[in-house]
Design a protein around this motif. Structure first.
Motif, PDB file in Angstrom:
ATOM      1  N   ALA A  80       0.832  -1.210   0.000  1.00  0.00           N
ATOM      2  CA  ALA A  80       0.000   0.000   0.000  1.00  0.00           C
ATOM      3  C   ALA A  80       0.863   1.255   0.000  1.00  0.00           C
ATOM      4  N   LEU A  81       2.000   1.198   0.658  1.00  0.00           N
ATOM      5  CA  LEU A  81       2.910   2.347   0.667  1.00  0.00           C
ATOM      6  C   LEU A  81       3.511   2.548  -0.723  1.00  0.00           C
ATOM      7  N   PHE A  82       3.844   1.463  -1.398  1.00  0.00           N
ATOM      8  CA  PHE A  82       4.367   1.555  -2.763  1.00  0.00           C
ATOM      9  C   PHE A  82       3.300   2.077  -3.728  1.00  0.00           C
ATOM     10  N   ARG A  83       2.056   1.612  -3.568  1.00  0.00           N
ATOM     11  CA  ARG A  83       0.966   2.103  -4.431  1.00  0.00           C
ATOM     12  C   ARG A  83       0.768   3.605  -4.244  1.00  0.00           C
ATOM     13  N   LEU A  84       0.821   4.055  -3.010  1.00  0.00           N
ATOM     14  CA  LEU A  84       0.651   5.474  -2.706  1.00  0.00           C
ATOM     15  C   LEU A  84       1.768   6.302  -3.355  1.00  0.00           C
ATOM     16  N   ALA A  85       2.995   5.842  -3.210  1.00  0.00           N
ATOM     17  CA  ALA A  85       4.135   6.553  -3.797  1.00  0.00           C
ATOM     18  C   ALA A  85       4.046   6.561  -5.321  1.00  0.00           C
ATOM     19  N   THR A  86       3.674   5.444  -5.911  1.00  0.00           N
ATOM     20  CA  THR A  86       3.565   5.354  -7.367  1.00  0.00           C
ATOM     21  C   THR A  86       2.479   6.283  -7.887  1.00  0.00           C
ATOM     22  N   ALA A  87       1.349   6.323  -7.194  1.00  0.00           N
ATOM     23  CA  ALA A  87       0.255   7.212  -7.606  1.00  0.00           C
ATOM     24  C   ALA A  87       0.691   8.667  -7.520  1.00  0.00           C
ATOM     25  N   ALA A  88       1.417   9.028  -6.478  1.00  0.00           N
ATOM     26  CA  ALA A  88       1.895  10.404  -6.329  1.00  0.00           C
ATOM     27  C   ALA A  88       2.876  10.760  -7.448  1.00  0.00           C
ATOM     28  N   LEU A  89       3.777   9.861  -7.773  1.00  0.00           N
ATOM     29  CA  LEU A  89       4.736  10.112  -8.846  1.00  0.00           C
ATOM     30  C   LEU A  89       4.036  10.232 -10.197  1.00  0.00           C
ATOM     31  N   HIS A  90       3.054   9.379 -10.416  1.00  0.00           N
ATOM     32  CA  HIS A  90       2.330   9.370 -11.684  1.00  0.00           C
ATOM     33  C   HIS A  90       1.568  10.682 -11.895  1.00  0.00           C
ATOM     34  N   ARG A  91       1.075  11.246 -10.808  1.00  0.00           N
ATOM     35  CA  ARG A  91       0.280  12.472 -10.904  1.00  0.00           C
ATOM     36  C   ARG A  91       1.116  13.740 -10.753  1.00  0.00           C
ATOM     37  N   ASN A  92       2.411  13.607 -10.661  1.00  0.00           N
ATOM     38  CA  ASN A  92       3.296  14.753 -10.512  1.00  0.00           C
ATOM     39  C   ASN A  92       3.262  15.580 -11.796  1.00  0.00           C
ATOM     40  N   PRO A  93       2.945  16.879 -11.693  1.00  0.00           N
ATOM     41  CA  PRO A  93       2.848  17.694 -12.909  1.00  0.00           C
ATOM     42  C   PRO A  93       4.182  17.829 -13.650  1.00  0.00           C
ATOM     43  N   LEU A  94       5.285  17.684 -12.967  1.00  0.00           N
ATOM     44  CA  LEU A  94       6.590  17.783 -13.614  1.00  0.00           C
ATOM     45  C   LEU A  94       6.750  16.720 -14.703  1.00  0.00           C
ATOM     46  N   ARG A  95       6.211  15.556 -14.430  1.00  0.00           N
ATOM     47  CA  ARG A  95       6.275  14.460 -15.410  1.00  0.00           C
ATOM     48  C   ARG A  95       5.605  14.859 -16.715  1.00  0.00           C
ATOM     49  N   HIS A  96       4.450  15.517 -16.624  1.00  0.00           N
ATOM     50  CA  HIS A  96       3.714  15.915 -17.826  1.00  0.00           C
ATOM     51  C   HIS A  96       4.371  17.104 -18.520  1.00  0.00           C
ATOM     52  N   LEU A  97       4.966  17.993 -17.741  1.00  0.00           N
ATOM     53  CA  LEU A  97       5.655  19.149 -18.326  1.00  0.00           C
ATOM     54  C   LEU A  97       6.916  18.710 -19.076  1.00  0.00           C
ATOM     55  N   ALA A  98       7.589  17.697 -18.575  1.00  0.00           N
ATOM     56  CA  ALA A  98       8.834  17.224 -19.190  1.00  0.00           C
ATOM     57  C   ALA A  98       8.596  16.304 -20.372  1.00  0.00           C
ATOM     58  N   ARG A  99       7.410  15.788 -20.525  1.00  0.00           N
ATOM     59  CA  ARG A  99       7.126  14.812 -21.582  1.00  0.00           C
ATOM     60  C   ARG A  99       7.503  15.301 -22.979  1.00  0.00           C
ATOM     61  N   PRO A 100       7.188  16.538 -23.380  1.00  0.00           N
ATOM     62  CA  PRO A 100       7.553  16.976 -24.732  1.00  0.00           C
ATOM     63  C   PRO A 100       9.063  16.981 -24.989  1.00  0.00           C
ATOM     64  N   MET A 101       9.838  17.112 -23.950  1.00  0.00           N
ATOM     65  CA  MET A 101      11.289  17.156 -24.133  1.00  0.00           C
ATOM     66  C   MET A 101      11.825  15.775 -24.241  1.00  0.00           C
TER      67      MET A 101
END
Length: 101
Positions: A80-101
């Motif tokens: 459950a701790l890993f799921r929580l961390a993974t969900a937080a990382l997945h929803r991090n806006p930095l990930r979406h901002l960096a995607r075009p690069m």
């Protein structure tokens, strides 16, 4: 090193419920520590009574945030701790901002 009760920010001290900061500190401790932690280790590191640490560990076990390790005497991060961390990382806006690069 994970924060202790005395390191909790002043604005958090004014919030109701003493158990919540301790529960979060327990999860931070287990997530940041390579070795399995016993209830005694948790109580000592977070400067709380063993009985309090035991109750918090039981809640984390039931929800899957901790798993027993080595015959139920020590504990490690659970799924459950890993799921929580993974969900937080997945929803991090930095990930979406960096995607075009």
């Amino acid at each position: 090193m994970p924060c202790r009760i005395r390191d909790v920010p002043d604005d958090e001290r004014s919030l109701p419920g003493r158990g919540y900061p301790r529960l979060l500190q327990l999860l931070e401790l287990v997530a940041e520590t390579d070795e399995p932690q016993t209830v005694g280790d948790i109580a000592e590191r977070l400067e709380m009574p063993k009985s309090t640490a035991w109750v918090l560990v039981q809640h984390c076990l039931v929800r899957g945030y901790l798993l027993p390790q080595g015959g139920d005497r020590s504990f490690v991060a659970g799924p459950a701790l890993f799921r929580l961390a993974t969900a937080a990382l997945h929803r991090n806006p930095l990930r979406h901002l960096a995607r075009p690069m």
